[in-house]
Design a protein around this motif. Structure first.
Motif, PDB file in Angstrom:
ATOM      1  N   CYS A  68      -1.668   1.764   2.475  1.00 43.57           N
ATOM      2  CA  CYS A  68      -2.140   2.683   1.116  1.00 43.57           C
ATOM      3  C   CYS A  68      -1.295   2.923   0.184  1.00 43.57           C
ATOM      4  N   VAL A  69       0.138   3.008   0.400  1.00 41.79           N
ATOM      5  CA  VAL A  69       1.283   3.163  -0.499  1.00 41.79           C
ATOM      6  C   VAL A  69       1.426   1.852  -1.127  1.00 41.79           C
ATOM      7  N   MET A  70       1.153   0.755  -0.335  1.00 41.19           N
ATOM      8  CA  MET A  70       1.155  -0.479  -1.224  1.00 41.19           C
ATOM      9  C   MET A  70       0.181  -0.566  -2.033  1.00 41.19           C
ATOM     10  N   ARG A  71      -0.953  -0.075  -2.017  1.00 41.66           N
ATOM     11  CA  ARG A  71      -2.207  -0.101  -3.066  1.00 41.66           C
ATOM     12  C   ARG A  71      -1.936   0.658  -3.881  1.00 41.66           C
ATOM     13  N   ALA A  72      -1.239   1.850  -3.874  1.00 44.79           N
ATOM     14  CA  ALA A  72      -0.963   3.059  -4.880  1.00 44.79           C
ATOM     15  C   ALA A  72       0.004   2.559  -5.757  1.00 44.79           C
ATOM     16  N   GLU A  73       0.991   1.733  -5.391  1.00 49.07           N
ATOM     17  CA  GLU A  73       2.173   1.247  -6.050  1.00 49.07           C
ATOM     18  C   GLU A  73       1.779  -0.239  -6.641  1.00 49.07           C
ATOM     19  N   VAL A 104       1.017 -11.395   1.348  1.00 47.83           N
ATOM     20  CA  VAL A 104       0.930  -9.857   1.948  1.00 47.83           C
ATOM     21  C   VAL A 104       1.382 -10.109   3.507  1.00 47.83           C
ATOM     22  N   GLN A 105       2.170  -9.513   3.982  1.00 48.96           N
ATOM     23  CA  GLN A 105       2.621  -9.676   5.378  1.00 48.96           C
ATOM     24  C   GLN A 105       2.351  -8.201   6.265  1.00 48.96           C
ATOM     25  N   ASP A 123      -4.167  -6.410  -2.934  1.00 47.87           N
ATOM     26  CA  ASP A 123      -5.389  -5.770  -2.316  1.00 47.87           C
ATOM     27  C   ASP A 123      -6.292  -7.102  -1.811  1.00 47.87           C
ATOM     28  N   LEU A 124      -5.707  -7.924  -0.713  1.00 51.78           N
ATOM     29  CA  LEU A 124      -6.322  -9.138  -0.641  1.00 51.78           C
ATOM     30  C   LEU A 124      -7.448  -8.792   0.554  1.00 51.78           C
TER      31      LEU A 124
END
Length: 117
Positions: free
Chosen positions: A105-110, A28-29, A116-117
């Protein structure tokens, strides 16, 4: 009696160790910061902080990260881009994934708990 036959007999009773068939290296960057971890499933392990939840989510989509979207989040329109990458195998099949999301937020939703590190 030599100890070697005894060890051979004991070894025959222990199931052979097999490397996990499902494992990923995840990245994750956020800006200039990169977080990396590994995740193994079946059995659950690795350094992922939410390995059990991530493996359960991946199991639900047969290891296809593209299918993870939860659609359960209300995210702001804030622009704070996040890039994610995954490479590995799921039940012996090679898998890879790369995407950019407008914010965490969008990353976690998708992707649920996987990135989720």
């Amino acid at each position: 009696m030599a100890p070697l036959p005894m060890f051979a007999a004991i070894a025959g009773l222990i199931p052979a160790f097999a490397a996990p068939e499902s494992s990923f290296v995840l990245g994750v960057q956020y800006g200039d910061t990169v977080q990396l971890t590994n995740l193994t499933c079946e059995p659950v392990g690795g350094l992922h902080p939410r390995a059990e939840q991530a493996c359960r989510a991946l199991s639900d989509v047969d290891g296809n990260i593209e299918g993870l979207s939860t659609g359960e989040a209300m995210c702001t329109l804030e622009y704070d881009p996040v890039r994610v990458r995954a490479s590995g195998t799921w039940r012996g099949e090679t898998r890879s994934f790369e995407a950019e999301f407008p914010n965490p937020c969008v990353m976690r939703a998708e992707t649920g708990p996987v990135f989720d590190l």
